[in-house]
Design a protein around this motif. Structure first.
Motif, PDB file in Angstrom:
ATOM      1  N   SER A 139      15.811  -6.480  -4.167  1.00 55.94           N
ATOM      2  CA  SER A 139      15.075  -7.700  -4.522  1.00 55.94           C
ATOM      3  C   SER A 139      13.706  -7.734  -3.836  1.00 55.94           C
ATOM      4  O   SER A 139      12.718  -8.177  -4.431  1.00 55.94           O
ATOM      5  N   SER A 140      13.623  -7.239  -2.615  1.00 57.05           N
ATOM      6  CA  SER A 140      12.323  -7.176  -1.923  1.00 57.05           C
ATOM      7  C   SER A 140      11.399  -6.176  -2.604  1.00 57.05           C
ATOM      8  O   SER A 140      10.209  -6.451  -2.809  1.00 57.05           O
ATOM      9  N   ALA A 141      11.939  -5.017  -2.961  1.00 58.92           N
ATOM     10  CA  ALA A 141      11.139  -4.003  -3.662  1.00 58.92           C
ATOM     11  C   ALA A 141      10.638  -4.557  -4.992  1.00 58.92           C
ATOM     12  O   ALA A 141       9.470  -4.368  -5.353  1.00 58.92           O
ATOM     13  N   TYR A 142      11.498  -5.268  -5.694  1.00 58.03           N
ATOM     14  CA  TYR A 142      11.117  -5.850  -6.981  1.00 58.03           C
ATOM     15  C   TYR A 142       9.999  -6.878  -6.811  1.00 58.03           C
ATOM     16  O   TYR A 142       9.027  -6.873  -7.562  1.00 58.03           O
ATOM     17  N   ARG A 143      10.124  -7.756  -5.820  1.00 59.24           N
ATOM     18  CA  ARG A 143       9.088  -8.769  -5.599  1.00 59.24           C
ATOM     19  C   ARG A 143       7.750  -8.128  -5.249  1.00 59.24           C
ATOM     20  O   ARG A 143       6.693  -8.591  -5.703  1.00 59.24           O
ATOM     21  N   LEU A 150       0.830  -1.208   0.000  1.00 60.38           N
ATOM     22  CA  LEU A 150       0.000   0.000   0.000  1.00 60.38           C
ATOM     23  C   LEU A 150       0.863   1.256   0.000  1.00 60.38           C
ATOM     24  O   LEU A 150       0.532   2.250  -0.661  1.00 60.38           O
ATOM     25  N   LYS A 151       1.974   1.201   0.706  1.00 61.53           N
ATOM     26  CA  LYS A 151       2.895   2.334   0.721  1.00 61.53           C
ATOM     27  C   LYS A 151       3.467   2.575  -0.679  1.00 61.53           C
ATOM     28  O   LYS A 151       3.660   3.709  -1.092  1.00 61.53           O
ATOM     29  N   ILE A 152       3.723   1.500  -1.421  1.00 63.87           N
ATOM     30  CA  ILE A 152       4.198   1.629  -2.799  1.00 63.87           C
ATOM     31  C   ILE A 152       3.195   2.412  -3.630  1.00 63.87           C
ATOM     32  O   ILE A 152       3.559   3.300  -4.393  1.00 63.87           O
ATOM     33  N   LEU A 153       1.926   2.095  -3.485  1.00 61.23           N
ATOM     34  CA  LEU A 153       0.891   2.821  -4.239  1.00 61.23           C
ATOM     35  C   LEU A 153       0.914   4.304  -3.869  1.00 61.23           C
ATOM     36  O   LEU A 153       0.800   5.164  -4.742  1.00 61.23           O
ATOM     37  N   ASP A 154       1.064   4.605  -2.584  1.00 54.13           N
ATOM     38  CA  ASP A 154       1.154   6.002  -2.146  1.00 54.13           C
ATOM     39  C   ASP A 154       2.387   6.692  -2.731  1.00 54.13           C
ATOM     40  O   ASP A 154       2.308   7.837  -3.187  1.00 54.13           O
ATOM     41  N   ILE A 155       3.514   6.004  -2.724  1.00 57.55           N
ATOM     42  CA  ILE A 155       4.755   6.582  -3.246  1.00 57.55           C
ATOM     43  C   ILE A 155       4.636   6.865  -4.736  1.00 57.55           C
ATOM     44  O   ILE A 155       5.007   7.941  -5.213  1.00 57.55           O
ATOM     45  N   GLY A 182      11.523   3.754 -10.250  1.00 53.29           N
ATOM     46  CA  GLY A 182      12.281   2.536 -10.499  1.00 53.29           C
ATOM     47  C   GLY A 182      12.473   1.733  -9.226  1.00 53.29           C
ATOM     48  O   GLY A 182      12.231   2.213  -8.112  1.00 53.29           O
ATOM     49  N   VAL A 183      12.947   0.522  -9.396  1.00 52.74           N
ATOM     50  CA  VAL A 183      13.133  -0.397  -8.268  1.00 52.74           C
ATOM     51  C   VAL A 183      14.135   0.154  -7.259  1.00 52.74           C
ATOM     52  O   VAL A 183      13.891   0.116  -6.051  1.00 52.74           O
ATOM     53  N   THR A 184      15.257   0.678  -7.738  1.00 51.92           N
ATOM     54  CA  THR A 184      16.289   1.183  -6.820  1.00 51.92           C
ATOM     55  C   THR A 184      15.766   2.337  -5.986  1.00 51.92           C
ATOM     56  O   THR A 184      15.942   2.363  -4.759  1.00 51.92           O
ATOM     57  N   GLU A 185      15.113   3.272  -6.640  1.00 54.82           N
ATOM     58  CA  GLU A 185      14.557   4.427  -5.919  1.00 54.82           C
ATOM     59  C   GLU A 185      13.499   3.986  -4.917  1.00 54.82           C
ATOM     60  O   GLU A 185      13.462   4.454  -3.777  1.00 54.82           O
ATOM     61  N   LEU A 186      12.645   3.070  -5.336  1.00 52.71           N
ATOM     62  CA  LEU A 186      11.590   2.584  -4.453  1.00 52.71           C
ATOM     63  C   LEU A 186      12.176   1.867  -3.239  1.00 52.71           C
ATOM     64  O   LEU A 186      11.699   2.045  -2.114  1.00 52.71           O
ATOM     65  N   SER A 187      13.222   1.085  -3.450  1.00 50.10           N
ATOM     66  CA  SER A 187      13.826   0.365  -2.326  1.00 50.10           C
ATOM     67  C   SER A 187      14.347   1.334  -1.271  1.00 50.10           C
ATOM     68  O   SER A 187      14.266   1.064  -0.072  1.00 50.10           O
ATOM     69  N   LYS A 188      14.852   2.489  -1.714  1.00 50.06           N
ATOM     70  CA  LYS A 188      15.326   3.504  -0.770  1.00 50.06           C
ATOM     71  C   LYS A 188      14.168   4.115   0.010  1.00 50.06           C
ATOM     72  O   LYS A 188      14.260   4.328   1.216  1.00 50.06           O
TER      73      LYS A 188
END
Length: 85
Positions: free
Chosen positions: A41-45, A15-20, A28-34
């Motif tokens: 790998s967790s962000a990607y999954r 849900l936080k991903i949707l908000d972000i 991107g995956v790298t930015e999201l993981s931060k």
């Protein structure tokens, strides 16, 4: 935000991903993981799970993610519940 001990961490992260993505647009995956404080790998999954269900989609050659069309279905149902003129 105070954390409730009964929440499910992976769902909360999804849900936080949707908000972000809503706030920042394409990401991107790298930015999201931060943003999430998790490894790539967790962000990607998390992203591919949301993509599988239509909540996000990968766009363009740069591989960034944006909100998916499935969220429009929620908007329609929510607006049906309100008398907006």
């Amino acid at each position: 935000m105070e954390k409730n001990v009964q929440t499910i961490n992976s769902l909360a992260r999804g849900l936080k991903i949707l908000d972000i993505i809503h706030e920042h647009g394409k990401i991107g995956v790298t930015e999201l993981s931060k943003f999430l404080g998790v490894n790539k790998s967790s962000a990607y999954r998390l992203l591919i799970t949301l993509e599988e269900y239509g909540y996000v989609e990968q766009i363009g050659e740069n591989g960034k993610y944006t909100l998916g069309l499935k969220l429009c279905k929620f908007r329609e149902k929510i607006l049906d519940n309100y008398d907006i003129r």
